[in-house]
Write an enzyme that holds these catalytic residues in place. Structure first.
Site, mmCIF file in Angstrom:
data_model
loop_
_atom_site.group_PDB
_atom_site.id
_atom_site.type_symbol
_atom_site.label_atom_id
_atom_site.label_comp_id
_atom_site.label_asym_id
_atom_site.label_seq_id
_atom_site.Cartn_x
_atom_site.Cartn_y
_atom_site.Cartn_z
ATOM 1 C CB VAL A 1 3.857 -5.438 106.214
ATOM 2 C CG1 VAL A 1 4.397 -4.399 107.154
ATOM 3 C CG2 VAL A 1 3.594 -6.749 106.900
ATOM 4 C CB SER B 1 -0.184 -1.764 95.826
ATOM 5 O OG SER B 1 -0.225 -1.185 97.055
ATOM 6 C CG HIS C 1 -5.306 -0.967 95.175
ATOM 7 N ND1 HIS C 1 -4.850 -0.311 94.060
ATOM 8 C CD2 HIS C 1 -4.317 -0.859 96.095
ATOM 9 C CE1 HIS C 1 -3.652 0.165 94.290
ATOM 10 N NE2 HIS C 1 -3.300 -0.155 95.515
ATOM 11 C CD GLU D 1 -6.585 0.081 90.408
ATOM 12 O OE1 GLU D 1 -6.277 0.342 89.238
ATOM 13 O OE2 GLU D 1 -5.749 -0.270 91.263
ATOM 14 C CG ASN E 1 -0.215 1.723 91.602
ATOM 15 O OD1 ASN E 1 -0.350 2.936 91.620
ATOM 16 N ND2 ASN E 1 -0.371 0.970 92.672
#
Ligand code: NAI
Length: 686
Positions: free
Chosen positions: A401, A429, A450, A462, A500
């Site tokens: 999580v 992230s 990532h 990434e 992102n």
């Protein structure tokens, strides 16, 4: 004959063995010098002549990768590009015209010019190994198979199958190639000498397509096949965005597949394609993709200065331990097992791991086709609730999580049990690595790896460097990315990293447009009109609106506006595709769009408003050195999000239209919509 790239031998049966071994390279590609030499060899053989000729490759990785792209990118004019095409045609025509049997012995990859040389031979034999592939991928570079491929392949296997391969650029394995009639025989590479000998000393009839396949080349039928192909192409790409697939169809239909027959001013001519910006952008992306691949190896790339002390980091990841078997961890584990790594997968309870194992089984069935290979991959994916794999792993990836406190707790428990050379990675992230590294004895061994969702489809990963991450750990993480056949993008640890961060203001703007009353279909149409593979609203629904919400919160700037409809959807648990409803209603994985058209809306202005914030954020990332340079911004956004490839990425989009014009667009948008369009200070040094 003085040969640099080819080796010619003749045996006691008077068979000639010609081996392609491009000097100073690990991969065979056709430079003009290599082509000219081949021409000389063929002239010599014609005068000799031997009883037969086998063409092989000395390179481990394959037969030939096609034209030398480096040479192609240095070509300065359409005339020069045409001369390169004419040269290839003349040489391959000479091969085809040889009076004795010829056979191409293909192992590893055989692409573009490699396939075109093989097609010019009378026969083709292909190795049955898993890495052997044959194809004509020119379309992906915005060009056509111009060394006879567009002529010979349709004749050999029929136009429908050949167009399918040429228009998609897809490469086929030996089994499929044999089924299509592209190759005459399939055999392991170790049997090549005998297979070639047999083919040349007892030449079988040449392959001819069946009647149905042959008919596709007949005058009347040809138009029907071409118009069907054109319709299919039109569904995927517009001609002004991607001219090459249309050119391939016309080259075959109207000019016998021979580029020399196409008038210079025709849209299918080499000159037209060469001068089209798409071609340059696609070739640039191809070379940048190679750059990302090279980042997996220590080298001279400015983004990659590391050298590892022997034994300090794993050379290769043999055992991976993944903690967290959710949407990401489960798919990362399954993907890595597919790529040959032994993976232990940990979660809080066996029933949390079971769905990931099931998804893995589905992936292996689809990708590996053969049962025993799928079973072997399943055997490599090992559920491990107790976390015993930690002690054996070369790399531990955490994908639990998104909560820094919980992650720190897990790190503190895991680190003491890891091998001294092992690396610890987080798939987070948004949490800066420095927030997690505090609990570690050796924070220099923590790196961000990532992945993007869906893991199996997204090529980019990434690789995130925290302030303490060592260069050699960065390097090892990049090498691991290549080991699993993904593309590493080294990034600095800052909120949203690159992808992102740039994507978020674009999605946000689209959702604000929905709040203003614009239909999602219109907004998506504007983005597709610009060249995005999918509209932002559809993409947001696919990613999951809860995730969009969380990323938006994380990256929100002071004074930024939260889209109201997004908030309402998240509160109502309408999370997009995964819940069946978001901005769209989703049925069987497809958004239900109304088809009333976009009316009088100016799609171009709408696209400008969508794209401008993403370009602005790209400039900010460059200024902050989130990635090392502008090329990495472009290639990162293309492989991480599908940013309009024909435009060459965000920074290239700025260059193409001009900095001044984009700045004016931003200023106008700022006047109308507020400070979120404030140009970043980085524009000044662009
Ligand atoms: P998820 O909620 O689907 O999965 C998390 C899993 O971790 C659950 O199965 C949970 O049982 C397990 N878990 C929680 N605490 C644990 C512990 N102490 N030990 C072992 N297992 C534990 O979450 P998702 O979406 O897979 O995200 C995981 C990570 O990946 C997060 O850091 C997220 O930011 C990141 N990420 C998510 C992406 C996405 O699109 N969902 C994309 C890229 C990164």
């Amino acid at each position: 004959m003085d040969l640099r790239h080819w080796k010619l031998e003749t045996d006691s049966d008077n068979l000639a063995w010609l081996t392609f071994d491009r000097a100073g390279a690990t991969t065979n590609t056709f430079s003009s010098e290599a082509l000219r030499e081949l021409g000389q060899v063929v002239d010599h053989l014609r005068a000799m002549p031997p009883k037969g000729l086998a063409i092989l490759s000395a390179k481990e990785n394959g037969f030939a990768a096609g034209a030398d792209i480096e040479e192609f990118t240095k070509i300065a004019s359409a005339e020069e590009a045409m001369a390169f095409l004419v040269l290839g045609n003349e040489v391959f025509d000479k091969v085809e015209a040889l009076a004795f049997p010829t056979v191409a012995m293909v192992h590893g990859f055989c692409m573009g010019g490699g396939t075109e040389l093989a097609l010019a031979c009378r026969y083709r034999v292909m190795d049955d190994g898993p890495k052997t592939r044959m194809g004509l991928p020119e379309v992906m570079l915005g060009i056509v198979p111009g060394w006879g491929g567009a002529k010979r392949m349709p004749q050999l296997i029929g136009a429908a199958a050949a167009l399918d391969l040429m228009l998609t650029g897809r490469a086929v394995d030996a089994r499929r190639a044999k089924k299509l009639g592209l190759v005459d025989a399939v055999t392991p590479r170790r049997h090549f000498p005998n297979a070639a000998k047999k083919m040349l000393l007892e030449p079988p009839p040449r392959h001819a397509p069946g009647l149905m396949a042959a008919a596709t080349n007949w005058a009347g039928v040809r138009n029907i096949v071409a118009s069907q192909a054109q319709k299919q192409v039109a569904q995927r790409a517009r001609r002004d965005h991607y001219p090459a697939p249309y050119a391939i169809i016309e080259l075959w239909r109207d000019f016998g597949g021979d580029v020399r027959n196409v008038p210079k001013d025709h849209p299918a001519s080499m000159a037209s394609l060469y001068n089209h910006p798409t071609t340059r952008n696609l070739i640039r992306i191809f070379t940048l993709q190679d750059r990302l691949k090279a980042l997996g190896k220590p080298g001279t790339d400015p983004a990659n200065q590391a050298t590892a002390r022997p034994g300090s980091v794993p050379n290769e990841v043999r055992h991976l331990h993944v903690i967290g078997a959710g949407a990401m961890g489960g798919d990362i584990a399954a993907w890595c097992a597919l790529r040959g790594i032994t993976v232990t997968l940990q979660d809080l309870a066996p029933e949390r791991i079971a769905p990931a194992v099931k998804r893995g089984a589905d992936l292996y069935r689809k990708r590996l086709k053969q049962k025993h290979l799928a079973q072997a991959a399943m055997d490599r994916l090992i559920p491990d609730v107790a976390g015993n794999g930690v002690a054996r792993a070369d790399l531990v990836i955490e994908a639990i999580v998104e909560n820094a406190e919980v992650k720190r707790k897990v790190f503190a428990q895991v680190e003491p049990r890891m091998k001294p050379t092992a690396i610890l990675a987080s798939n987070t992230s948004s949490i800066p690595l420095q927030e997690l590294a505090g609990v570690l004895q050796r924070p220099e061994r923590l790196v961000g790896i990532h992945f993007f969702n869906p893991v199996a489809q997204m090529q980019l990963v990434e690789i995130v460097q925290g302030p303490q991450t060592s260069e050699e750990v960065m390097q090892a993480a990049q090498a691991f990315t290549r080991q699993i056949d993904k593309l590493p993008l080294p990034c600095k640890s800052a909120p949203g990293f690159l992808v992102n961060r740039v994507l978020s203001p674009y999605l946000n703007e689209a959702m604000l447009m929905v709040d203003e009353g614009l239909p999602p279909e219109t907004i998506d149409a504007a983005a597709k009109d610009f060249g995005m593979p999918m509209g932002p609203i559809e993409l947001a629904d696919m990613v999951g609106l809860d995730i969009c919400w969380a990323v938006g919160q994380e990256l929100a700037k002071p004074g930024s506006t939260v889209p109201k409809k997004l908030q309402a959807n998240v509160e109502a648990k309408n999370l997009g595709m995964k819940s069946g409803k978001g901005f769209y209603t989703w049925v069987k994985g497809k958004p239900q769009k109304t088809t009333t058209g976009t009316g009088s809306v100016d799609l171009k202005a709408l696209a400008d408003r969508l794209v401008a914030p993403a370009l602005n954020e790209s400039v900010a990332c460059l200024r902050e050195r989130i990635v090392a340079d502008a090329d990495l911004v472009d290639v990162g956004m293309i492989f991480g999000t599908g940013f309009a490839p024909h435009r060459g990425g965000p920074i290239q989009t700025i260059r193409a239209r001009g900095k001044a014009e984009w700045l004016k667009i931003l200023e106008d948008l700022k006047a109308r919509h507020g400070l979120r369009f404030e140009p970043d200070s980085g524009w000044a040094s662009l």
